[in-house]
Write a protein that holds these residues in place. Structure first.
Motif, PDB file in Angstrom:
ATOM      1  N   ARG A  30       1.789   6.692  -7.115  1.00 44.80           N
ATOM      2  CA  ARG A  30       0.914   7.603  -7.408  1.00 44.80           C
ATOM      3  C   ARG A  30       1.462   8.837  -7.492  1.00 44.80           C
ATOM      4  O   ARG A  30       1.357   9.638  -8.329  1.00 44.80           O
ATOM      5  N   GLU A  82       0.984  -1.173  -0.213  1.00 47.29           N
ATOM      6  CA  GLU A  82      -0.112   0.039   0.003  1.00 47.29           C
ATOM      7  C   GLU A  82       0.723   1.351   0.173  1.00 47.29           C
ATOM      8  O   GLU A  82       0.410   2.181  -0.698  1.00 47.29           O
ATOM      9  N   LYS A  83       1.822   1.223   0.866  1.00 49.13           N
ATOM     10  CA  LYS A  83       2.825   2.521   0.833  1.00 49.13           C
ATOM     11  C   LYS A  83       3.570   2.610  -0.593  1.00 49.13           C
ATOM     12  O   LYS A  83       3.582   3.731  -1.055  1.00 49.13           O
ATOM     13  N   GLN A 129       1.029   4.158  -2.930  1.00 52.86           N
ATOM     14  CA  GLN A 129       0.929   5.416  -2.710  1.00 52.86           C
ATOM     15  C   GLN A 129       2.039   6.504  -3.222  1.00 52.86           C
ATOM     16  O   GLN A 129       1.909   7.197  -3.849  1.00 52.86           O
ATOM     17  N   GLU A 130       3.342   5.720  -3.140  1.00 49.85           N
ATOM     18  CA  GLU A 130       4.495   6.605  -3.502  1.00 49.85           C
ATOM     19  C   GLU A 130       4.454   6.639  -5.014  1.00 49.85           C
ATOM     20  O   GLU A 130       4.858   7.720  -5.720  1.00 49.85           O
TER      21      GLU A 130
END
Length: 374
Positions: free
Chosen positions: A222, A215-216, A219-220
């Motif tokens: 995106r 998930e991290k 996000q990075e």
């Protein structure tokens, strides 16, 4: 000294990540985000424009100022924001030397008076050259230099920033792939016959941790993709501005050609005037009993009695007049551009002149003003 340790560590981490990504790409161990074909063509066009603009700029500098020491001096004065000192042109220096020589030899002598006439012409040629240099520098060199030192530096800065954003994006993609692979491995179904119950708990905990890492990483990715797209758009707009640069440089090129044409036209006009003045001076000294005999020094320059010259039985030719010519005296024939006349030569006549006839009119005409027809 006040500095942010966390920011320093973060910047170092980003730099290290980019370095790793760049190295793996060069070794063929990592994937690279490719730019679209249109963007690549814009980059190639911009590089081509920069390279040729730089070559044209440097060679134009050499054309306008062949002396490398003078070019370096002007460069230093410009960088120091000081006015370049006055420097006389070669023509102006030569004209000054001729003036000073005429003083020594005497203004009334044939040589002294001719030195004054030629020196004045050289001075005017030098002035025309100075005007040409100033006009060319302002209208042609300055726009080229502004592009190289202004627009191109901005493009280079944004391209470098785009490359960093691209490395960050590819590094995020690599981290996401690794996180997903680790998550899949941790989520694999264990063998109940060989694995202890404690390992089930560890496996579930590891799977949860890797899910958080995925998930991290997503996000990075995106964020990195957004920054890359934004920077790509900024760079693309700058690269498309090269078309406007071409239009501006085209206008400057026309102005440079116009300045060059004006300069050479002035030089031609000055030299034609000088030729007429020297021709009149030769006749004046020939008619002056107290002057040194020019005819004795140059037999070919003896005054012709045009009315007594008879055309040869053969050897006459037709000639087309290239430019208008105003006769300096009665021994010469005035000409109009594009008219046809009959020309011939006589023994002992200067090779720069011919005898021209137009109806009942006859006189000397300069060869350089004619196109001889077969």
């Amino acid at each position: 000294m006040d500095f942010n340790v966390k920011k320093l560590a973060s910047d170092a981490g980003v730099f290290f990540s980019r370095a790793v990504q760049y190295t793996e790409e060069k070794l063929g161990q990592a994937e690279k985000t490719e730019l679209d074909a249109h963007f690549e063509s814009l980059l190639a066009r911009a590089d081509c424009t920069k390279n040729w603009t730089e070559k044209i700029y440097r060679q134009t500098e050499v054309l306008l100022q062949p002396n490398p020491s003078a070019r370096i001096e002007e460069f230093l004065y410009e960088k120091l924001d000081r006015k370049v000192p006055y420097r006389a042109t070669n023509g102006e220096i030569l004209g000054q030397y001729m003036y000073e020589a005429a003083k020594e030899f005497g203004h009334g002598t044939p040589y002294g008076s001719t030195l004054i006439q030629v020196g004045d012409c050289q001075r005017r040629l030098g002035g025309a050259e100075r005007e040409f240099l100033q006009t060319s520098s302002i209208s042609f060199l300055t726009p080229l230099r502004n592009f190289l030192e202004g627009d191109w530096r901005t493009i280079t800065k944004e391209r470098r920033l785009l490359e960093n954003r691209r490395l960050d994006l590819d590094a995020c993609k690599a981290r996401l792939r690794k996180a997903k692979a680790a998550e899949a491995k941790a989520a694999a179904v264990p063998d109940f016959q060989e694995t202890r119950p404690r390992n089930y708990v560890l496996s579930a905990s590891a799977s949860a941790l890797w899910s958080e890492e995925v998930e991290k990483a997503e996000q990075e990715l995106r964020v990195a993709q957004t920054e890359f797209d934004r920077q790509a758009e900024v760079t693309r707009l700058l690269l498309e501005g090269i078309s406007s640069t071409h239009v501006n440089h085209l206008r400057c090129l026309h102005e440079f050609v116009e300045a060059q044409a004006t300069y050479y036209s002035q030089c031609h006009h000055f030299m034609q005037e000088l030729r007429k003045e020297l021709s009149r001076s030769v006749r004046n000294f020939s008619d002056d009993p107290s002057a040194v005999s020019i005819n004795s020094l140059s037999p070919e320059m003896e005054a012709l009695q045009i009315e007594e010259v008879q055309p040869p039985t053969s050897g006459t030719r037709r000639a087309k007049v290239l430019y208008d010519y105003d006769a300096a005296d009665s021994s010469e024939l005035s000409l109009l551009a594009d008219e046809l006349i009959t020309v011939y030569t006589i023994p002992g006549m200067d090779s720069d002149w011919l005898i021209g006839e137009r109806g009942n009119q006859k006189g000397k005409v300069p060869v350089t003003y004619l196109e001889l027809l077969s």
